[in-house]
Structures are given as C-alpha cells and as structure tokens.
Design an enzyme around this catalytic site. Structure first.
Site, PDB file in Angstrom:
ATOM      1  N   CYS A 130       2.181  -2.341  15.788  1.00  0.00           N
ATOM      2  CA  CYS A 130       2.108  -2.049  14.352  1.00  0.00           C
ATOM      3  C   CYS A 130       1.440  -3.160  13.540  1.00  0.00           C
ATOM      4  O   CYS A 130       1.791  -4.333  13.663  1.00  0.00           O
ATOM      5  CB  CYS A 130       3.526  -1.817  13.841  1.00  0.00           C
ATOM      6  SG  CYS A 130       3.640  -1.641  12.053  1.00  0.00           S
ATOM      7  N   CYS A 186       7.252  -4.763  15.823  1.00  0.00           N
ATOM      8  CA  CYS A 186       6.925  -3.801  16.885  1.00  0.00           C
ATOM      9  C   CYS A 186       5.498  -4.098  17.335  1.00  0.00           C
ATOM     10  O   CYS A 186       4.611  -4.315  16.484  1.00  0.00           O
ATOM     11  CB  CYS A 186       7.039  -2.368  16.374  1.00  0.00           C
ATOM     12  SG  CYS A 186       8.686  -2.003  15.722  1.00  0.00           S
ATOM     13  N   CYS A 198       6.797  -6.817   7.365  1.00  0.00           N
ATOM     14  CA  CYS A 198       7.977  -6.288   8.058  1.00  0.00           C
ATOM     15  C   CYS A 198       8.474  -7.334   9.025  1.00  0.00           C
ATOM     16  O   CYS A 198       7.693  -8.054   9.638  1.00  0.00           O
ATOM     17  CB  CYS A 198       7.648  -4.999   8.805  1.00  0.00           C
ATOM     18  SG  CYS A 198       9.088  -4.300   9.660  1.00  0.00           S
ATOM     19  N   GLU A 249       0.819  -1.206   0.000  1.00  0.00           N
ATOM     20  CA  GLU A 249       0.000   0.000   0.000  1.00  0.00           C
ATOM     21  C   GLU A 249       0.856   1.261   0.000  1.00  0.00           C
ATOM     22  O   GLU A 249       1.961   1.268   0.523  1.00  0.00           O
ATOM     23  CB  GLU A 249      -0.890   0.017   1.253  1.00  0.00           C
ATOM     24  CG  GLU A 249      -1.925  -1.091   1.214  1.00  0.00           C
ATOM     25  CD  GLU A 249      -2.830  -1.112   2.437  1.00  0.00           C
ATOM     26  OE1 GLU A 249      -3.921  -1.683   2.330  1.00  0.00           O
ATOM     27  OE2 GLU A 249      -2.452  -0.582   3.501  1.00  0.00           O
ATOM     28  N   CYS A 288       3.195   8.491   1.132  1.00  0.00           N
ATOM     29  CA  CYS A 288       3.808   7.589   2.098  1.00  0.00           C
ATOM     30  C   CYS A 288       4.016   6.251   1.370  1.00  0.00           C
ATOM     31  O   CYS A 288       3.047   5.626   0.947  1.00  0.00           O
ATOM     32  CB  CYS A 288       2.809   7.478   3.248  1.00  0.00           C
ATOM     33  SG  CYS A 288       3.223   6.342   4.513  1.00  0.00           S
ATOM     34  N   CYS A 337      -0.525   5.845   9.643  1.00  0.00           N
ATOM     35  CA  CYS A 337       0.728   5.165   9.998  1.00  0.00           C
ATOM     36  C   CYS A 337       0.461   3.974  10.901  1.00  0.00           C
ATOM     37  O   CYS A 337      -0.294   4.072  11.850  1.00  0.00           O
ATOM     38  CB  CYS A 337       1.655   6.106  10.763  1.00  0.00           C
ATOM     39  SG  CYS A 337       2.498   7.235   9.697  1.00  0.00           S
TER      40      CYS A 337
HETATM   41  N1  SAH Z   1       9.542   0.761   9.684  1.00  0.00           N
HETATM   42  C1  SAH Z   1       9.650   2.173   9.698  1.00  0.00           C
HETATM   43  C2  SAH Z   1       8.713   2.874   8.749  1.00  0.00           C
HETATM   44  C3  SAH Z   1       7.305   2.378   8.652  1.00  0.00           C
HETATM   45  S1  SAH Z   1       6.286   2.632  10.070  1.00  0.00           S
HETATM   46  C4  SAH Z   1       9.467   2.711  11.099  1.00  0.00           C
HETATM   47  O1  SAH Z   1       8.992   1.976  11.956  1.00  0.00           O
HETATM   48  O2  SAH Z   1       9.842   3.845  11.319  1.00  0.00           O
HETATM   49  C5  SAH Z   1       5.934   4.348   9.955  1.00  0.00           C
HETATM   50  C6  SAH Z   1       5.594   5.000  11.294  1.00  0.00           C
HETATM   51  O3  SAH Z   1       4.346   4.512  11.808  1.00  0.00           O
HETATM   52  C7  SAH Z   1       6.633   4.719  12.369  1.00  0.00           C
HETATM   53  O4  SAH Z   1       6.981   5.887  13.079  1.00  0.00           O
HETATM   54  C8  SAH Z   1       5.881   3.739  13.235  1.00  0.00           C
HETATM   55  O5  SAH Z   1       6.417   3.667  14.487  1.00  0.00           O
HETATM   56  C9  SAH Z   1       4.478   4.282  13.182  1.00  0.00           C
HETATM   57  N2  SAH Z   1       3.472   3.359  13.690  1.00  0.00           N
HETATM   58  C10 SAH Z   1       3.475   2.017  13.664  1.00  0.00           C
HETATM   59  N3  SAH Z   1       2.360   1.515  14.247  1.00  0.00           N
HETATM   60  C11 SAH Z   1       1.622   2.584  14.645  1.00  0.00           C
HETATM   61  C12 SAH Z   1       0.359   2.728  15.297  1.00  0.00           C
HETATM   62  N4  SAH Z   1      -0.371   1.659  15.633  1.00  0.00           N
HETATM   63  N5  SAH Z   1      -0.075   3.962  15.545  1.00  0.00           N
HETATM   64  C13 SAH Z   1       0.640   5.046  15.182  1.00  0.00           C
HETATM   65  N6  SAH Z   1       1.827   4.979  14.548  1.00  0.00           N
HETATM   66  C14 SAH Z   1       2.328   3.763  14.281  1.00  0.00           C
HETATM   67 FE1  SF4 Z   2       8.192  -2.701  11.000  1.00  0.00          FE
HETATM   68 FE2  SF4 Z   2       5.977  -1.567  11.916  1.00  0.00          FE
HETATM   69 FE3  SF4 Z   2       8.144  -1.715  13.483  1.00  0.00          FE
HETATM   70 FE4  SF4 Z   2       8.116  -0.033  11.377  1.00  0.00          FE
HETATM   71  S1  SF4 Z   2       6.800   0.075  13.185  1.00  0.00           S
HETATM   72  S2  SF4 Z   2       9.761  -1.470  11.971  1.00  0.00           S
HETATM   73  S3  SF4 Z   2       6.890  -1.235   9.916  1.00  0.00           S
HETATM   74  S4  SF4 Z   2       6.962  -3.453  12.697  1.00  0.00           S
END
Ligand code: SAH
Ligand code: SF4
Length: 347
Positions: free
Chosen positions: A120, A117, A113, A93, A106, A331
């Site tokens: 996410c 985390c 991934c 996406e 974006c 995000c």
């Molecule tokens: N992997 C990279 C880029 C993709 S995620 C990273 O983690 O930075 C892009 C952004 O979305 C990151 O700052 C991530 O921490 C944030 N993000 C992930 N899950 C989220 C959530 N549930 N609510 C708000 N932001 C989130």
């Molecule tokens: Fe991967 Fe989501 Fe963590 Fe970014 S925030 S590194 S996309 S698991």
C-alpha cells in the site's frame, strides 16, 4: 468553537444557546443550524436569509472551517481525485467515483497510515496524524458545496489511513454523515474499510445504525496474512474474524490479488471456508502496482479461475474493476507527494 466538529445534536444545542445569548428569536437558530450540513454554505456571508449583523457575529464567533482544494485531477473514466490541504504540513486525498446514478466518495481518515501493509502506497508514507471529525466530513461537505459535483450518494472509508485507528473522530464523523440533520447519507450507503483493529471493530459493530463494513483480508491464514500485513502480530486473524461475527448484516472481505503471494489453490480453499463461515461477500481486485515494489498483480485469467474455484466451493464472489488508475486515484495508490510536503515544510 468549531460547530462542524460537533454531532448534529450537540451543534443544534450550541447554536440555540448562542442565539439565545444574543437575544435573537429561536427561529434564527434553526436557520443557522440548517447551513451546517442540510443546506450547507461555504461561509456565513453566502446566506441570504440572515440579517447582516447576525452574519458578522457568526463569522466572528462561529466561523465555518474549510479545507483548501489544492489540486483536482480528472480521470478518463470520470473518476476525480481531490487533494485537500488541511494545514501547512498536512494534505489528504479523496476520490469521487461516479457510476450511473451513484456518486461514491472515497474519504481519508488519517494523513498517512501507521500499519505499513507491504502493498500500500499510503502505508509507505508512514503515519502523520489523525484527522479531526470535521476534516473527514469536510471531504463530503465540500462536494455538496460545489455545483460541479454535488453531494455524494455513497461514502467509503477507503482513502488514506486506517479508520479504526482513529476511532474517536471516525465514530463522530459517521454520526455527522448519517444523521438526518447531518449530511443525511443512509448507514447502508456508508462503508468502513478496515484491517481489523479488534476493540474498535467491536465498537463499530455495537453502533445501532448498521454501517457497512469491509474487512481487508488479503490472505486466509494468519501466517500468510502476516507477511503482507504486520497488524497480524497485534490482532491475529482468528480474533479479527471472531469480532466480525458481531455484525448483523453481511460483511465484505476485500482481497487484493498478488501473484504467488495469495492466489494459490490452497488460498482459494482456505478463503472459501472462512468466507462461508462468516457469510461474507468476497471482493477480489487486482493489486494496483505503484503501491508496492517487488509485488505483481495476479493475471486476469488467474483472478477469474480463483473466483471460479471460490464459487464452486460455495463462497459469494465479485471481481472489482479498477477506476481512476491513470490519475493514481485507485485504492492503495493514494499518497501525498512527499516533495510537496517538504516544500511546505521548508517555507
Ligand atoms: N486502512 C483501510 C482503508 C484504506 S485502504 C484498509 O486497509 O482497509 C482501502 C483499500 O485499498 C483496502 O482494502 C486496501 O487493502 C486496499 N489496497 C491497499 N493497497 C492496495 C493496492 N496496492 N492495490 C489494490 N488495493 C489496495
Ligand atoms: Fe494502512 Fe494501507 Fe494497510 Fe489500509 S492498506 S491499513 S491504508 S497501510
């Protein structure tokens, strides 16, 4: 050969060579090359300035690769989410966020991934595969081809995937997006968001163009960060912060506010300290539910208080509002529906 996987310099020589081998005049090479990124076309047959025989040879030898736009969803706030099919097992996406004169796209750098985390949605999918350079830049190129949207003015690597886990392709994609004979988007308008894959963070900092970097911090100590982000075991926070010092321009710390996980007064004090030391701008945003089970966003008042405390301690802070929530375009919410993947796999 796929020209769109090459850097502009490489593609220019490849096109010149191919034209020379055909015995065509050199100006044809310039006409062809321009159609890659500067004045892109969807297919060679859309060009009006080339002879038919040349168009046929281009279609044969150097076809332009494209993703298929599978679905498009528009939010009430103008945010648009695109689902691109890359091959029969892979879809990713991107999200377009219009804001007055800005159009920020974006983009995704991986399908799924590997870093898991806990908050996410992409992390919950697991890792499927790295995207190729052209699959990353195509997300931008396709919008440039579509008169409904036009080329984005800004690009952020905040879609699916961890860009610095796919350094080889992202390194190349950055060149293509930024190069004046590529998509021509200024380095200061391209942001790489990362959890801090240290060796590649150093490689990014060593590039001459000064792309923007956003570190997904989310907690101010290794111990607290490790509970949210397993990557802390491989690259502890102290090492990440040390690598961040290699960037010459101001960096951003992304900080998703999660109730009772990272929003205490002690968190604010520790965060203020590392943000001041790094000269970073702290970007606070409420957790988007949907990414994680059992986690709740901090309250709006809680976020405002946290921001106030950070400011009083000398840190620079902004609170980011959410866009595209109604289409799960925000995000951390990007996740390709697994049923859709399974459908394709079972065909
Ligand atoms: N992997 C990279 C880029 C993709 S995620 C990273 O983690 O930075 C892009 C952004 O979305 C990151 O700052 C991530 O921490 C944030 N993000 C992930 N899950 C989220 C959530 N549930 N609510 C708000 N932001 C989130
Ligand atoms: Fe991967 Fe989501 Fe963590 Fe970014 S925030 S590194 S996309 S698991």
């Amino acid at each position: 050969m796929n020209l769109l996987d090459l850097t502009p310099d490489e593609a220019e020589s490849a096109v010149s060579q191919w034209i020379a081998d055909r015995g065509d005049p050199a100006y044809r090479a310039r006409q062809v090359f321009r159609r890659l990124w500067q004045r892109p076309v969807a297919a060679w047959c859309d060009t009006t300035d080339l002879p038919r025989t040349l168009v046929q040879a281009l279609e044969q030898d150097l076809p332009l690769q494209r993703p298929t736009l599978e679905t498009l969803q528009e939010s009430v706030d103008g945010t648009v989410k695109f689902l691109w099919r890359l091959d029969e097992n892979t879809a990713v996406e991107s999200v377009l966020i219009p804001d007055r004169k800005r159009r920020t796209l974006c983009v995704s750098s991986q399908a799924g991934c590997a870093y898991g985390c806990v908050f996410c949605a992409t992390g919950a999918m697991g890792f499927q595969r790295h995207l190729l350079p052209w699959e990353i830049t195509a997300q931008v190129r396709e919008l440039a081809l579509d008169p409904r949207f036009g080329a984005p003015t800004h690009v952020v690597f905040m879609g699916m995937g961890e860009p610095l886990h796919n350094w080889t392709a992202v390194d190349r994609a950055l060149t293509i997006l930024n190069h004046e004979r590529g998509m021509g988007i200024g380095a200061r308008r391209i942001t790489v968001s990362t959890i801090g894959i240290v060796p590649n963070l150093r490689r990014l900092a060593a590039r001459s163009e000064q792309f923007k970097v956003a570190l997904s911090l989310h907690a101010p100590t290794s111990h607290r960060r490790g509970r949210l982000m397993p990557v802390d075991r491989t690259y502890p926070l102290a090492e990440v912060l040390d690598a961040m010092r290699a960037f010459r321009k101001r960096v951003t710390f992304e900080y998703v506010m999660i109730k009772e996980m990272n929003d205490s007064e002690a968190d604010a004090r520790d965060l203020a300290q590392i943000a001041r030391d790094a000269g970073a701008l702290v970007n606070l945003l409420p957790l988007h539910p949907g990414g994680a089970q059992g986690l709740e966003p901090s309250s709006n008042d809680g976020i405002k208080q946290f921001a106030g405390l950070l400011r009083s301690l000398g840190a620079q802070v902004t609170i980011r509002r959410s866009r595209g929530l109604d289409i799960s375009g925000a995000c951390g919410q990007l996740r390709v529906d697994t049923t859709l993947r399974n459908d394709v796999e079972s065909k």
